[in-house]
Design a protein around this motif. Structure first.
Motif, PDB file in Angstrom:
ATOM      1  N   LEU A  89      -6.077  -5.262   6.762  1.00 59.64           N
ATOM      2  CA  LEU A  89      -5.770  -3.849   6.321  1.00 59.64           C
ATOM      3  C   LEU A  89      -4.457  -3.293   6.403  1.00 59.64           C
ATOM      4  O   LEU A  89      -3.876  -2.809   5.581  1.00 59.64           O
ATOM      5  N   ALA A  90      -3.773  -3.680   7.815  1.00 58.58           N
ATOM      6  CA  ALA A  90      -2.776  -3.075   8.152  1.00 58.58           C
ATOM      7  C   ALA A  90      -1.431  -3.913   7.423  1.00 58.58           C
ATOM      8  O   ALA A  90      -0.584  -3.252   6.893  1.00 58.58           O
ATOM      9  N   GLU A  91      -1.888  -5.330   7.133  1.00 55.44           N
ATOM     10  CA  GLU A  91      -0.743  -6.160   6.266  1.00 55.44           C
ATOM     11  C   GLU A  91      -0.646  -5.601   4.989  1.00 55.44           C
ATOM     12  O   GLU A  91       0.457  -5.422   4.250  1.00 55.44           O
ATOM     13  N   GLU A  92      -1.901  -5.230   4.315  1.00 56.31           N
ATOM     14  CA  GLU A  92      -1.704  -4.988   2.915  1.00 56.31           C
ATOM     15  C   GLU A  92      -1.560  -3.559   2.723  1.00 56.31           C
ATOM     16  O   GLU A  92      -1.114  -3.014   1.507  1.00 56.31           O
ATOM     17  N   THR A  93      -1.854  -2.486   3.595  1.00 59.08           N
ATOM     18  CA  THR A  93      -1.765  -1.093   3.342  1.00 59.08           C
ATOM     19  C   THR A  93      -0.669  -0.339   4.428  1.00 59.08           C
ATOM     20  O   THR A  93      -0.373   0.730   3.898  1.00 59.08           O
ATOM     21  N   GLY A  94      -0.350  -0.926   5.309  1.00 59.57           N
ATOM     22  CA  GLY A  94       0.287  -0.081   6.509  1.00 59.57           C
ATOM     23  C   GLY A  94      -0.437   0.745   7.437  1.00 59.57           C
ATOM     24  O   GLY A  94      -0.205   1.398   8.444  1.00 59.57           O
ATOM     25  N   PRO A 134      -8.985  -3.547   0.148  1.00 57.75           N
ATOM     26  CA  PRO A 134      -7.949  -4.244   1.072  1.00 57.75           C
ATOM     27  C   PRO A 134      -8.673  -5.440   1.929  1.00 57.75           C
ATOM     28  O   PRO A 134      -9.773  -5.045   2.405  1.00 57.75           O
ATOM     29  N   GLY A 135      -8.102  -6.628   2.130  1.00 65.63           N
ATOM     30  CA  GLY A 135      -8.897  -7.503   3.066  1.00 65.63           C
ATOM     31  C   GLY A 135      -8.345  -8.822   2.564  1.00 65.63           C
ATOM     32  O   GLY A 135      -7.587  -8.996   1.906  1.00 65.63           O
ATOM     33  N   GLY A 136      -8.933  -9.776   3.351  1.00 61.06           N
ATOM     34  CA  GLY A 136      -8.500 -11.210   2.943  1.00 61.06           C
ATOM     35  C   GLY A 136      -9.067 -12.216   3.974  1.00 61.06           C
ATOM     36  O   GLY A 136     -10.275 -11.813   4.767  1.00 61.06           O
ATOM     37  N   ALA A 137      -8.320 -13.361   4.129  1.00 60.46           N
ATOM     38  CA  ALA A 137      -9.211 -14.369   5.042  1.00 60.46           C
ATOM     39  C   ALA A 137      -8.865 -13.971   6.591  1.00 60.46           C
ATOM     40  O   ALA A 137      -8.142 -13.421   6.921  1.00 60.46           O
ATOM     41  N   ALA A 168       2.709  -0.800   0.976  1.00 60.87           N
ATOM     42  CA  ALA A 168       2.089  -2.141   0.320  1.00 60.87           C
ATOM     43  C   ALA A 168       2.880  -3.262   0.740  1.00 60.87           C
ATOM     44  O   ALA A 168       4.106  -3.205   1.070  1.00 60.87           O
ATOM     45  N   GLU A 169       2.343  -4.497   0.844  1.00 62.58           N
ATOM     46  CA  GLU A 169       2.964  -5.745   1.398  1.00 62.58           C
ATOM     47  C   GLU A 169       3.964  -6.156  -0.089  1.00 62.58           C
ATOM     48  O   GLU A 169       3.703  -5.670  -1.036  1.00 62.58           O
ATOM     49  N   ALA A 170       4.747  -7.091   0.401  1.00 66.14           N
ATOM     50  CA  ALA A 170       5.745  -7.311  -0.543  1.00 66.14           C
ATOM     51  C   ALA A 170       5.101  -7.865  -2.032  1.00 66.14           C
ATOM     52  O   ALA A 170       4.163  -8.671  -1.850  1.00 66.14           O
ATOM     53  N   GLY A 171       5.633  -7.462  -2.879  1.00 70.32           N
ATOM     54  CA  GLY A 171       5.077  -7.867  -4.368  1.00 70.32           C
ATOM     55  C   GLY A 171       3.671  -7.116  -4.747  1.00 70.32           C
ATOM     56  O   GLY A 171       3.178  -7.293  -5.717  1.00 70.32           O
ATOM     57  N   SER A 172       3.066  -6.395  -4.092  1.00 72.12           N
ATOM     58  CA  SER A 172       1.743  -5.668  -4.150  1.00 72.12           C
ATOM     59  C   SER A 172       2.009  -4.268  -4.640  1.00 72.12           C
ATOM     60  O   SER A 172       3.012  -3.683  -4.384  1.00 72.12           O
ATOM     61  N   THR A 173       0.989  -3.701  -4.840  1.00 74.25           N
ATOM     62  CA  THR A 173       0.947  -2.241  -4.790  1.00 74.25           C
ATOM     63  C   THR A 173      -0.445  -1.591  -4.251  1.00 74.25           C
ATOM     64  O   THR A 173      -1.458  -2.365  -4.055  1.00 74.25           O
ATOM     65  N   VAL A 174      -0.303  -0.469  -3.587  1.00 77.65           N
ATOM     66  CA  VAL A 174      -1.616   0.010  -2.898  1.00 77.65           C
ATOM     67  C   VAL A 174      -1.704   1.552  -3.046  1.00 77.65           C
ATOM     68  O   VAL A 174      -0.702   2.239  -3.335  1.00 77.65           O
ATOM     69  N   ARG A 175      -2.669   2.009  -3.715  1.00 74.83           N
ATOM     70  CA  ARG A 175      -3.031   3.390  -3.873  1.00 74.83           C
ATOM     71  C   ARG A 175      -4.125   3.956  -3.615  1.00 74.83           C
ATOM     72  O   ARG A 175      -5.191   3.159  -3.239  1.00 74.83           O
TER      73      ARG A 175
END
Length: 152
Positions: free
Chosen positions: A55-60, A37-40, A100-107
């Motif tokens: 991290l919070a945006e992508e995974t909660g 997880p991560g990004g700009a 997960a954020e909209a349209g994604s999957t996290v695991r």
């Protein structure tokens, strides 16, 4: 003043049984790949704050502890597609609810359970979570048109 590379941050969260938190990318040059997880990092944002936000945006999840573990220069072989300075943190214990954020999957996965994107294979090898030959990693990156160099 010339424009330099973009800045990004990723967080490697590893649980007590050796599983790694991964997200399926929904956009960007590696869309569809499982990555850390991560990004700009946004303009004016501290890199560690950007890592926590992403991290919070992508995974909660949230983490209190972030330890810088590597800095990479990542760029496309085709000039201009992307050029990035990417700071990898090792995250402490996560808190929150997996989402997960909209349209994604996290695991959570053991590294051998998924097809490792070449960039994530480099990162997991640097973390000591997998063993991979450096020359093979470079070949895999070149095959997808990516140059990746660890700065520290």
């Amino acid at each position: 003043m010339t424009e330099g590379p973009d800045v990004g941050a990723i967080v490697a969260c590893v649980d007590r049984v050796g599983r790694v938190l991964v997200v399926k990318q929904v956009s960007g040059p590696f869309a569809g790949a499982w990555l850390l997880p991560g990004g700009a990092v946004e303009r004016g944002e501290r890199v560690d704050d950007g890592a926590r936000r992403e991290l919070a945006e992508e995974t909660g999840y949230r983490v209190d502890e972030l330890r810088p573990t590597a800095l990479y220069e990542v760029r496309s072989v085709a000039p201009g597609a992307f050029d990035l300075l990417l700071l990898m943190y090792r995250g402490g214990e996560v808190v929150g609810t997996l989402r997960a954020e909209a349209g994604s999957t996290v695991r959570w996965v053991h590294p051998g359970e998924i097809d490792l994107h070449p960039s994530m294979a480099v990162q997991l090898a640097d973390l000591g979570l997998i063993e991979r030959d450096g020359a093979a990693l470079s070949r895999d990156l070149a095959h997808i048109g990516v140059e990746m160099r660890r700065v520290f």
